[in-house]
Structure formats: C-alpha cells, structure tokens
Design an enzyme around this catalytic site. Structure first.
Site, PDB file in Angstrom:
ATOM      1  N   ARG C  96     133.243  19.872 -28.941  1.00 26.56           N
ATOM      2  CA  ARG C  96     132.252  20.640 -29.697  1.00 26.56           C
ATOM      3  C   ARG C  96     131.631  21.729 -28.828  1.00 26.56           C
ATOM      4  O   ARG C  96     131.389  22.849 -29.310  1.00 26.56           O
ATOM      5  CB  ARG C  96     131.165  19.706 -30.229  1.00 26.56           C
ATOM      6  CG  ARG C  96     130.060  20.461 -30.930  1.00 26.56           C
ATOM      7  CD  ARG C  96     129.081  19.578 -31.658  1.00 26.56           C
ATOM      8  NE  ARG C  96     127.965  20.369 -32.169  1.00 26.56           N
ATOM      9  CZ  ARG C  96     126.920  19.872 -32.807  1.00 26.56           C
ATOM     10  NH1 ARG C  96     126.847  18.567 -33.026  1.00 26.56           N
ATOM     11  NH2 ARG C  96     125.950  20.644 -33.236  1.00 26.56           N
ATOM     12  N   ASN C 150     132.635  15.887 -39.740  1.00 25.42           N
ATOM     13  CA  ASN C 150     132.678  17.299 -40.132  1.00 25.42           C
ATOM     14  C   ASN C 150     133.961  17.968 -39.645  1.00 25.42           C
ATOM     15  O   ASN C 150     134.601  17.454 -38.741  1.00 25.42           O
ATOM     16  CB  ASN C 150     131.469  18.027 -39.514  1.00 25.42           C
ATOM     17  CG  ASN C 150     130.287  17.963 -40.455  1.00 25.42           C
ATOM     18  OD1 ASN C 150     130.453  18.025 -41.661  1.00 25.42           O
ATOM     19  ND2 ASN C 150     129.095  17.792 -39.889  1.00 25.42           N
ATOM     20  N   HIS C 202     127.878  22.253 -46.715  1.00 24.77           N
ATOM     21  CA  HIS C 202     127.123  23.187 -45.866  1.00 24.77           C
ATOM     22  C   HIS C 202     127.056  24.584 -46.482  1.00 24.77           C
ATOM     23  O   HIS C 202     126.844  25.574 -45.787  1.00 24.77           O
ATOM     24  CB  HIS C 202     127.728  23.253 -44.446  1.00 24.77           C
ATOM     25  CG  HIS C 202     127.439  22.016 -43.665  1.00 24.77           C
ATOM     26  ND1 HIS C 202     127.656  21.892 -42.329  1.00 24.77           N
ATOM     27  CD2 HIS C 202     126.937  20.822 -44.061  1.00 24.77           C
ATOM     28  CE1 HIS C 202     127.317  20.674 -41.929  1.00 24.77           C
ATOM     29  NE2 HIS C 202     126.886  20.019 -42.963  1.00 24.77           N
ATOM     30  N   TYR C 256     122.176  25.697 -43.625  1.00 22.60           N
ATOM     31  CA  TYR C 256     123.363  26.339 -43.067  1.00 22.60           C
ATOM     32  C   TYR C 256     123.578  27.755 -43.597  1.00 22.60           C
ATOM     33  O   TYR C 256     124.354  28.510 -43.033  1.00 22.60           O
ATOM     34  CB  TYR C 256     124.611  25.480 -43.322  1.00 22.60           C
ATOM     35  CG  TYR C 256     124.681  24.305 -42.384  1.00 22.60           C
ATOM     36  CD1 TYR C 256     125.432  24.378 -41.210  1.00 22.60           C
ATOM     37  CD2 TYR C 256     123.965  23.144 -42.633  1.00 22.60           C
ATOM     38  CE1 TYR C 256     125.477  23.307 -40.329  1.00 22.60           C
ATOM     39  CE2 TYR C 256     124.003  22.073 -41.763  1.00 22.60           C
ATOM     40  CZ  TYR C 256     124.765  22.160 -40.608  1.00 22.60           C
ATOM     41  OH  TYR C 256     124.803  21.105 -39.737  1.00 22.60           O
TER      42      TYR C 256
END
Lengths: 442, 442, 442, 442
Positions: C96, C150, C202, C256
């Site tokens: 990430r 996700n 999102h 988001y």
C-alpha cells in the site's frame, strides 16, 4: 469480393428464380454477376432444371456473360460465393399445407410465418439454415447470407444467436409493398416516398411517411380511414380496418397485422377458403404447376408475367436490390431484418428486428427509431418472445419449449389446444424434424 | 402523521369493510387508529349504515377507542387523513354485470380487471380517483392513497401519470394468495415462504420462490406439474395448466393468467356459468345480499366467516398490513403496485408495475428484478400498452382511443368486434361516463 | 446452513479481527457461530497468532462456545464454511505504501481504492480472490463470500464477471459512516435515519435522506452548506465543500468524493503529509505496530478502544451485521456492493454497484433507484469504466489494458504519465503480479 | 421549400463566410440558392460589409444568380428562410481570449468548447440561439437550423431541450477531418473511407473504419501506434498518444481528446503558448486581421487560400454539404449532432449526440451504434453531464448550477478552483450574461 461476383441460391428450383435472374440482368451494369449457382435437393431437381434452363435462355437473350450452374452439391455452390441467397422450403408446399390445415382443425389460424404454422416452418428450417451457416463459415466466410426463407424474422434471430457467421440479412417484400401502396394512394412515383419502418418481420409498422421529405403520415391515415377513399386498406386483404382503430394507432400497419388485429374474421375466412379452394399452399401448388408448365416452353426467354400472380411480388427483386446496394456501397435506405443494436428501444440490442437501414458495403446499418408507440409495443414484444422461444426450440428439439412457443403465440387460444396442435404437427412433420426424434430413435 | 391516525375509506359501504375493521383491531397495538371514516354516496348509504354499525359493534367488543364515522361528505372525511383507502365501485355490481355480459354476447371474455370489462371499469373509475386525488392534494397532501379498487394496475398508472399526489399504492390480494398456496403445497408456515413477484396487476409472475431463503422454485414447479400431485394448480380455477407449458415457462403464474393462456376454455366456462348461475357479478350480488342480512344482526360483533366466500380474501387484510408497515417503517417485503423506477427492465421507469417492494415509512421501494424471462415479456408489455391507452382514454374521453384500447387487449378477437363492444358498453354505461358524453350534450 | 455456523476469515491476522470477534459475540443469541477459522499466509502467521489468542480470550470472557481456529491451510478453513470473509492485503502495508508513494512522485494521487493505487491493489488482489472463489466452488459451494478487501467495487465486479460462485457481497463502511454523520448532525438516533444510497464503492451518493420516513435531504444540505453550521462536512477531511456545488448537486456525497471533486487540494495535502508524517500506509504501519503490542497483553480480553483510531471503524461490524441479516433472513436495508439488476439505470445490469438493498436469506436484493441525477452520472460511469478495464487487466495480465485503465482513471493527468506510473508500479509490485511476468519467464 | 432557396447566415461577418459562399457556388447545380442573407450585429457591420462584398464578387465571377443581402435586421433575414446557419460569436474573439486566459491563471485548460471556457461560451451563446429559435418559430417554422457556433454539442442539447423548433442540426468539422486523415494515412481517396462515428461533439470516437466497406480499423490502429509510421497522430497536435493506450482503447480518438487524455501536457503547452504567442484567440485575431485586409482587395473574387490557415477547415463546406443533402434528399452518411433516439445506448434518447447519420430531406437519421466500448463510456457521460448542467445554467442564469457545471467538467481540479474561475469569468463576461445579472439590477 473478387471481380466476378458469384451468387449461390439455395432452393434454386423455386418458381421465384426467374424474378431473381431478371433482377440480376437489369442491374448487370453495376452488379456484374459472373456465376449464378442454383442449388437444390434431389426432390427439387426436376424443377431446378426447368427453371435453370429458363434462366439460361433469359441470360442468353440479354446477351450477358452470366454463367448459370445447376447443382445438387451445396458445398460446391458455396465455395467462394460472394452472396448466398436462401429461398428453399423444407418439405415443400406439402409441408406448408399442413402448417395451414392442422391449426385450422382447432379453429386456429395457421399463419405460416409468425403464427402456429410459422412455428413449425421455423422448426424445420432453422436447423438447415444453421447447417448452411456452418458450411459458409468454412467455404465462403466473407459472403453475405441473404435469407428470404420464411419465417424470416425467426430465422434471422436464430442465425444471430446460434451461428458464427455475422453477415446475415433477412429480407421481406412487405415493406416495399406498403411503400408502393402509399405511392399509388397518393398517386406519386415510388421514389418520392420514404417510410420509417420499425418492428419485426411481418409485424412491421410505418412510424412515419414522407413525400419528398415532408411527413404526410396524417394525410395518409386520413385517406385510408375515409370510407369514401379507403381503397388502400381494402385492397390488401379485402377486409377494412376500423377507422377509429387506425386513427388512434397513429402508425401504418402491414397486411400481416390482419392476423392479429382481426383474428376472428381471418380464421373464418381461412376456414371458408380451405373448404372452397384449399389453403393458400394448395392454391399456390396449382399456380406453381401452371408456372412450371410455362417455364418449360423453350421459346420463353423472359420472366413470364403470370409469376406476379404467384404472390411474393418484389421478393426476389428486393433481394437483388439489396445485393446491389451492398456490392456498390450504395448507402440507400432499405427495410431489412438485422441486429437491433438499439435502433428500437425495449427490443434487446442483440435481437433481430425489421427496420429501415442504410445499406453499406459492410451491410445494413439500422436507423435509430427511439421507442415504438405505446399501443404497438405489446404485440411486437409478444412476437419477439415467440420468435426467441421458437428459435431455441428449433435448436434444442425441446418438446416443452415447443408447447410454450405455441402457447404464447398471440393466435393461440390456450395452452391445451397449443399442445394438441404441437402433437399433431410433430407427427405430421416428423421426417423434417430430426432434432425432435433422433434421440428417441438412438 | 399525528399521534391519532385518521383513516378515510372511500366506498365504506362495501361488504369488505368488516375485514378492514378486523385488520385494524388486530394490529391496534402498533397501529393506533383513532378515527375511521367510512364514506359513500347516496346510493350506498343504506349499506354503509349496516356495515358501519357492525364496525362500531366490532370496535366496542374489542374495547378499543376507535371512532367510526359514517358520512356522505367525502371532503370532510379526507380532511387531515393519514391514509385514504379506496374500495368503491362506480355503478355498483350492476355495472360489473354489464362489463361481464356485454363482451360475452360477442363470445369475448369480460374479465373485469385487465380485459374488455376492465377497460370500462377503468373508464368509470379513473375520473373519480383523479377527483379524489385533487381533493387529497388540498385536504390531506401528506396522506397515502391505498387503492384497491380494480383495475388496480390501470388506476395506479393513471394516478402516476395524471394526478399531482405521488403517495399512491395499488394493492391486490393475488400475490399473497399465491404465497399462501405455495405454503400450503409445501406444507409449511406462510412466513417461511418468500416469492420474487414481478409483472403487472393481475399479470404478475413469481420469478423465484424461497423457503427459508433457499430457492425451491424448481421443486414447486415439479410438484404443480406432477399429475399425481397437482392439487395446487387445479385448486385455483378448476382448470389445470399443461405441465409442458409451466415447465418451459419456468416461473409461477397467477390465476388471472388463465384468461390469457387459456382463453378459449375460459370463455366457454364463462358462457356456461352466465347461463346457469349468472356472471360472477350476479353471483356476488346474491352473496352480498345474504351478507348484508347477516351484518344487520345486532348481535353480530365480529367479521362473519361467510365473508370469505365472497372472494377477495386477504384484500382488506393486505391493505391494513401495508398501512401498518408504512406507519411503523417496518421495511418488510410486500408485493404492491407502484412506480417501476427500473425494477423491471423494458417497462418504462415511470409506469406502474406490481413488484415485491420493501415497505418503508416513505412508502414502497421496488426491488430490482432485472428483466422478465423472455417468454413472459410479450404479454406483460401487451397489458401495459392496454393500460396506458385505456388510462389516456379515461382521462380524455376519446372514442378512438377507447376502440384502440379494446382492440389491443389480448382478449379481443378483432378491431371490428372491439368497436361493437365499445359501442354497446358506452351506451350501457352512459351515466357513469360523462367524459364521453358531456361535450356532445353541451 | 447447518446448526453450527462456520465462518472462515481470510486474512485472519488483520488488526481488524478483534472487531469482527466482538461483533460475533454481541450477536451470538441470533447468530450462533460455532467455529471461526482465521486463515493467513506464512508471512502473517505471527500476527495471526497474536490476534487469534486475543480472540480466544475474548470468547472465553464472553463465556461462549465459539471455537477459534488458526491455520495456514486455506482449504481446510473453507471446507463446509457458511460464510467466508476476506480482509487480506496482498503484499501487506508495504505494498500500500508503494501504491501511495509512486503516483505522488508524478504529482498524482495514489488513492488506494479507485485511484491509481487502487488499480494496482486490484491487480494484486483479484487473482487471489478468484482463486478463493474456485476453492469455495469446490469446498463450500453454498457459502456467502463477504468481501471487504479493497478495492471492494472492482473486486466485486471481477467476481461477478470471472468467478462461478454467485453468492458474493462487497462491503464498505462508508455508507454507514454517512448515516451516522447525518444522525449526529440532526442530533437523532442512528436508527431513525435512512438514506437511499446509490453509486459505486467509494463513489456512492445519498440520493435522499429520511428521518422517521420523511425526507430531510433539503434540510441536511442546508445545514452542511451553512458556513455557521458546516461541522458535518468539515469533519470528514478537513476540507469543506463549496456550498454552491453541494446545493446544485442536490445529493449527499461520500468522503472519497474529495479525491475527485477536490483533486488538486488533495494531492497537495497528500504530498505534504507524505513528507511530514508519511503516507497513510506508513502511518497505519506505526499504528498497527502499537496495536499488536497491545494485543499481545495476556490480560486483554476485549477489543481495545485504540482500534478505532486505526480507521475503518464499523467495517467488521458491518460485515457481522450483514451476516446476521442473511442468516436470520432479516430483510432490513443495508447498502452493499452487489449485482445491479437494473437498480441504477445506465449502469449495466450485470455490473457491481453499491446500493441500498434488502438483506434476505437469499442475499441482498437491490432497491430500484431509477436513474442517478444528471450531474453525477458521468463520474460514476467513469469509475465503472475504470473498474471494468482494471478487472480485465487483472485477469489477463495485459499490459496495454493496464495502461488504459490507468489513463481513464479520473485522477490521471495523461496517457504518458499513466504509462510511467504503470511501469514503475509493475516493477515495484513484481512479486505480487505473476500474471504479468510469468509468461515472459516461461 | 420553394424553388428559390433562401439562406440566412447569422454572424455573416465571419471570416468563414467566403468558404460558405464557395460551397454554395460549387453545388449550385443541385442546390440553387437564390438568396443568401448575411446578418450581423452593429459591432460586426464593418466586417460583414467587407466579407459581403467579397461574396458578391465571388458570385459575380461564377456568373450565378445568387442575391447576397447584408443586414442588421435578423428578423428580415429569417423571414421565409429555408436554412438558417449560425456562425456568430457572442463577444467576438475578445471573449474567447478571456475564456482561454482566465482558467489558465489557475493552471486550468480553457478549452473553449467542452472545457471551462466552453462553459462560458455556452452561457453567452445559448440565450441568443434560443432567441433565434423563437424568431424562427414565427418567421420560418419549416426552416432547418444548421448550427456551427461552438460549443455545438451543448448548443444542440439546449435547443432540443428548451426550444420549440425541432429542425436543428449541430455541425462540426472534426469527424470529416479524421476521415481525411485516415484517407491520407492509407493513401486512398477520401470517398473510399467510411467511419462509424459515435460520441459527443469534440468527444467523438471512430468505432470502426471501413475502406471500400471492409473494416481496416485494426490496420489503422497498428499504423498510428507504430513509432516508425505514426505520422497520423503526430500531425494532429504535435503530441503523440501512447501506443499501449490507443491499442487497448481499440477505437479512433479525435484531436480534442488530447485535452482529456493528456491534460497535463496540454496545460503546459497552452501556458507556454499563451506567454510566447498569445492564446489561440489572440493568434486568430491577428490572422483575421490579415484575412480581412485580403478580403478588402476589390480584385479578389475567390476564397483566398490563406483562409485555410485560419483553422476550421471544412467547417463551412460541411455545412453546405449538409444543406445539399437535406435539400436533395440525398441519403448519404454524415456525422452530425442530433437527437440520440437510442442510437448510442446509455445516453438518454432525448439528448444530443454526435453520430453518423443518414441525411434525408427530413433531416439526419442517426444510425444505431449499440453501446460505446466500455473504456470510453465514462468520459462521454461526464461531458454529457457537463453539457446538460451547463445548458440549464445558461437558461436559468443560476449561479450554483454554473459552479456545479464547472466542477464536474473533467478538466476542473476542484470545486473551490471551479468557483474562483466562475467568479472571475462572470465578472469578465458580465455584459454578455444578462441572465445572471438582470434580476439583481431590477
């Protein structure tokens, strides 16, 4: 496509062939056909030879270098073809007679295109068409399949869903007939009329009508609903529409709508005719006999005018016109059966529709029509439901699907009678429905 | 909504009212109705008083503080109402008898909801409903209109298109009846069954059936098509479906489908019944007479069991259940008639559909069902076409549209017969169809 | 489902697991979990043991007979499972961090869910998820896959298109967070608020907001655009929306949306943060380290309150709530990621959407929302285009499709920069993207 | 239409007018224009006289009986017109310079058609167009409005939604430019190329490319992505596409896509140009000055070749070609802006699209294209959302809608910057935006 166009005509022994040949002769300058292959099966050999010889005489008279080939070998005819036209009839007119007679026994219209008779015509025809498609894939993958074997809508739907070739067009003479009718009604030349056609095969509507580009739909509707002037409507089937119905509908119907919006009168008429003169198939059988007698005449070297009485006028001509427009990338507008692609809302994009298209070298491109008027959506959807279930039944040979297709046909009076008709017809057409019987035999 | 719920019931003199009252009594804890206003017209006054007095005795017996008001003043009843239920019948059962009898003269089913009879019921009812809507807009703009006056689908369509109030639900007892039938067939408690309903009023299909959340649709279809076990299907109308048809269809039908998938048998049955015992309206008239005799009994203080023979079981209960769920924001799933909003593909988003919904305080929210199965799309579209043309005819009083609506109804045998039926029925119902006659009179 | 519910949690070593366990404990009465299998890979073994032991202490403290199993053998965990939850992270937080850092080098937001970072998270995750689906097909074909790895939207899209199992739900804590925010803003209990959610993961909008069933959307928009009262909006990201924008938009946004409607400010903020405190992944890495220190404490037998700082509040709770509603056929309304089926017009029926659903034993049933408001349609379609191309790239390992997906992402400044980011990230994530490299190696 | 065609050209003082006149002269045989009315406003009078005199000399040289009228009275020009072409520019090139410069201050592309600059061009133009439409309704209700004032897509959308006349076509030279580019690339005559265009104005894609009716799309994409051969792409904007992007996209882009798929490079380029040579508007102002000097030359009686450097090549010619096809009912295929009617799925039927159409006397009939490829759907929807909100803002003069339109434009970096740009531009264009200021003044 190579310089010399090769045409393969499946069902070449058809009585329509002289019209086809005449069409090619007329358009030779722009559509130089070098080879025309007439293909038929053993049972059709004699007729093919008669009509083939007439074709040869016609070409000779025109002084054109078109080679006419007669063959029973379909694969040879297909090899390298540029266009394949299909005008065959599985089971010949005998089968059609059964399609018409059996439902009538139950007081039900046969209607050999999108009625109960049409279901069985589809069950017999679709496997053969799909077989031709497989041959084409191998032998002439770039050729166009121009189908005018009925039920043309159901057949086109089946090819779109179940075949690998994508170059298929279903053809019908109904829209051109309507245009000519309107031209006659308004007493103007056909070329000045354009109609926005949308719907399905034999279930097509004229959404708007233009004379020299100006809408005259309201005027036309007024004329055909005027009892003092309703020649147009009456001519078609001898039965007139109720003016209120036509006015509120607000679009032009096609003659086949009589079967749906006037079922009771039509069934009575058909029953009477069947008794008095025979069903349409039986009448046509007699006409054909006479025609072939004419065709045999070695002095005959043109399309005999008697062919027009046969019905199906403009059919072959429409086919040649379409081939001509594809070959020359003409981009004129013709109503044909093709993949919807959104042209008519609420019909799936991948279903066959009959709609005005621009004809390009890459085939017909449907004109977007938006949604059908509210009052006609239902019937169109119902025939589309029928066509799709019927096509699936034809491919699978599934008995239950066949009963379902028959039941949901708008001409069917009930599931029980539908089943009875299906049972009778399966029996009657047994030899031409191997997909329903082969497993049992095995 | 205020603490004390006010209900206004238009057509309060109906024989169904005791069921409604029973429903309110049963659910009083969570749905504290303070005022129930029964409204009727002069001709219904006597019946309203009989049934109103029974209602009062029922409430008294239950020991609940529900005030029952009887009135001929609709506006007073509507003022400040939280829920308005409509169960009136313009022209009473006499009109229904005509809706059934006149088409039968032509060998056509009357079918008083989405058939030819239903067209005229719609023509009589829609202007009255729209009038109620206008009153509601002024007198109780936040109230919900819970309509169970038939044809509920066409009426809901008309309200969605032509009224300004948006809080309307059309209600029907058919889906709940199917769920109960399935529960009985599987011998389980009703609460364990859930069906995905989609279609139109009286043209609704069970797309899937769950027992404890697991699909049992295939099992149910197997059971109802098993000749040794087909109790379920036979019970509904005394006529069984062809197993092949049901299996290939692959979804559950509703009893009203008999009129469309079994029209010939149904018309024969109705003709026979009309001769022997009278049409359904006439039978109901006799039943109602007996019921009202019962209702008069001052000792009767419960809903008499004989009411269930009247037909329409669960109707009022369904209404109270719906009101209960809206009032308590219960979010359970109920099939109702509401705006589509995309729940069923190929039906316009702004049309009325009958579909499983979650019931929230903000009303029903339709569950997205995707597209209907191919074989049923056609008939559903056809009824929707019919409903829309009929609703427009009701609002405009347009003769041509009325003939068109009648012609495109799937039960109509032809435009000409449709016109004849329309002419007869316009004459017969003249006094209740001012929109068709007033201009002429003026 | 058998009496004893078996849950398999892939990525069981996640720091979220205590919330999941707490959720099962709280709902034990109605949701009697007998076995909870935590599965992880070798690299996650240590963390799984720490969190697994905490889980065991929590269950013991609650005095409940829930067996906690820790395993590296995914297939053993899946065997006979009733629900499978996925919360794993391919490449862990290191990956990430790269998803966030590499795009920032080019002045582009990483946005690890539906931005450039999310593309690579999807490329790493989707093959693993599809592998799990294949295992489930074999080992627990009736289980529900509850995914909250996700990018949940893209993953759900990929499962719907490329896996054979159909029981999949994508979960997100964003909608529940919005509901809680609105409840706080209005100072009412959360249970009184209901929001019609529609959009994508999102990228979800609140189309309407109800308090006790009455729309309060306009009031909420007024409050959040009132500079004297805009606590709600400011809280989310520290950056307020322009009141004009929100008022004209007319629907609620999700946090988001900041990445798309406020890209420039967000990229500046992220660049600053990356410099000062590290990217979000790096911050979380530090938080996680602290959390796992806490988890090790043998005296800790509840979910420690510090977990909430981790972010992702309500995530695991949402998962348990969903499992609970499916298991008990609760039919409450929850926003989840599921197949559209027409719920949102102009998104294909077979695509994943995030939408309010009724949760039944047969899973989520989306509520039909009609079309999205005009101003939001574009962005939603753009993310859907991105998700679909990205999912295809993940399955095929196609380089060009990856560049295309990156280019059409709304955060991408150009095809050339997109290509550069793709090249850098392919290199950086090489070991987790075998589908892009294996053929070359072979 | 009467024998003598009357054309009214609003913005007749444009430098393009000689191309228009040349077009009419070239096609005179089939398109016998009798009167060409050039209309302009007071500020444009001088230019109109210069260009009008040149037009007169051109006609005289050609020896054709075309009357050129110059007028400031729009209503006189419109009276009885057969075609109305619009090529005016509200605020002239000064306004365009502001459209380009102001966004650049914020590091944002101006993009005067569907970018931030285009929004304000739309706000200035739409009210004037709608005013012309009202005049046409009264003075020439059967005339066709051929609009090539940009933003042509937004303007067409506005006319379709807010005007009563329905005969409107929006025109653009981009598609014809792509066709010519492809012809050049393949080194074949333009007439042998046909492209299926679909999308929006300045956001149009070539879905397929045919050479003599055979798809050569793959070959073209191969050529334009071959670094040794990419002359085609480079020519357009001096910036090449990434081959990976184009290959995966699988359809042809238009030059304006550079603004969206290459925004960062484009903004840098525009900033540099603005500094070095001025914005495009400023460059054009200089070019125009030179052109008008040329036009003044009393010996000049043809379109001077220098006009082609002005940009906008083929623009006027495209207009004349379209008028020609409508007038002669030619039924050729041209890409224009018209009502969708289902031609492109997922764009509303009643929205404007740019799509290949058959041009009939009744105007353009869009060819059904099915759905756009997945990767391009998002951006097309986003521009459509923008166009619709912008058109509504133009009609209502609503500030919040204007901020919303600016924010959802794909070139906008945030709501806050969008608002700043809007504020600056409203101020700068004040005199041409009465709908935003008049109420305040009143």
């Amino acid at each position: 496509m190579t310089e010399g166009i090769k045409i393969a005509t499946i069902g070449g022994g058809s009585s329509y062939t002289p019209e086809l040949v005449e069409g090619f002769i007329k358009r030779y300058d722009e559509l130089p056909v070098r080879e025309l292959w007439l293909v038929d099966i053993e049972e059709g050999k004699e007729k093919m030879e008669i009509v083939g010889n007439l074709a040869k005489r016609m070409v000779q008279k025109a002084g054109l270098p078109i080679d006419i080939h007669l063959t029973l070998d379909r694969r040879e005819a297909l090899k390298g073809a540029d266009f394949v036209t299909t005008q065959f009839r599985v089971g010949l007119l005998d089968a059609r007679a059964k399609d018409e007679r059996i439902p009538l026994k139950y007081g039900v219209l046969g209607q050999e295109t999108n009625g109960p008779g049409g279901l069985f015509k589809g069950l017999r025809t679709i496997p053969v068409i799909l077989d031709i498609c497989r041959d084409m894939e191998e032998l002439c993958p770039d050729a166009w399949l121009i189908n005018f074997t009925n039920p043309a809508g159901m057949v086109t739907e089946a090819v779109l869903r179940y075949a690998n070739i994508k170059k298929v067009v279903g053809l019908c003479n109904v829209p051109i007939g309507i245009e000519m009718g309107v031209a006659k009604l308004l007493d103007v030349d056909h070329s000045r009329i354009r109609i926005d056609f949308a719907g399905l095969n034999h279930m097509v509507y004229g959404l708007d009508v233009y004379l020299d580009g100006v809408s005259v739909k309201d005027k036309v509707i007024e004329m055909i609903t005027d009892p003092n002037n309703s020649s147009f409507v009456k001519n078609i089937e001898g039965l007139g529409w109720e003016p209120s119905f036509v006015k509120a509908l607000g679009v032009l119907t096609c003659p086949y709508h009589m079967y749906y919006y006037k079922s009771r009168e039509m069934v009575e008429k058909d029953l009477k005719k069947a008794k008095e003169e025979g069903t349409r198939a039986e009448v046509v059988q007699r006409l054909e006999k006479e025609l072939f007698e004419l065709y045999k005449d070695p002095n005959l070297d043109i399309k005999p005018p008697q062919l027009e009485e046969r019905g199906g006028a403009y059919y072959s001509d429409a086919a040649v016109r379409l081939i001509h427009s594809i070959y020359t990338d003409r981009r004129d507008i013709q109503p044909v059966n093709t993949m919807n692609r959104g042209a008519i809302a609420s019909i799936p994009d991948d279903s066959a529709v009959e709609v005005s298209c621009v004809i390009t070298k890459d085939g017909p491109k449907p004109i977007a029509m938006g949604d059908l008027p509210v009052p006609v959506r239902g019937l169109v959807q119902q025939i589309k439901s029928f066509e799709r279930v019927a096509a699936e039944a034809a491919v699978t040979g599934d008995y239950d699907l066949t009963v379902l297709a028959m039941t949901i046909n708008p001409l069917s009076p009930s599931d029980t009678i539908a089943k009875q008709i299906v049972d009778d017809m399966l029996e009657a057409h047994k030899e031409h429905l191997p997909q329903f019987f082969n497993e049992v035999q095995a």
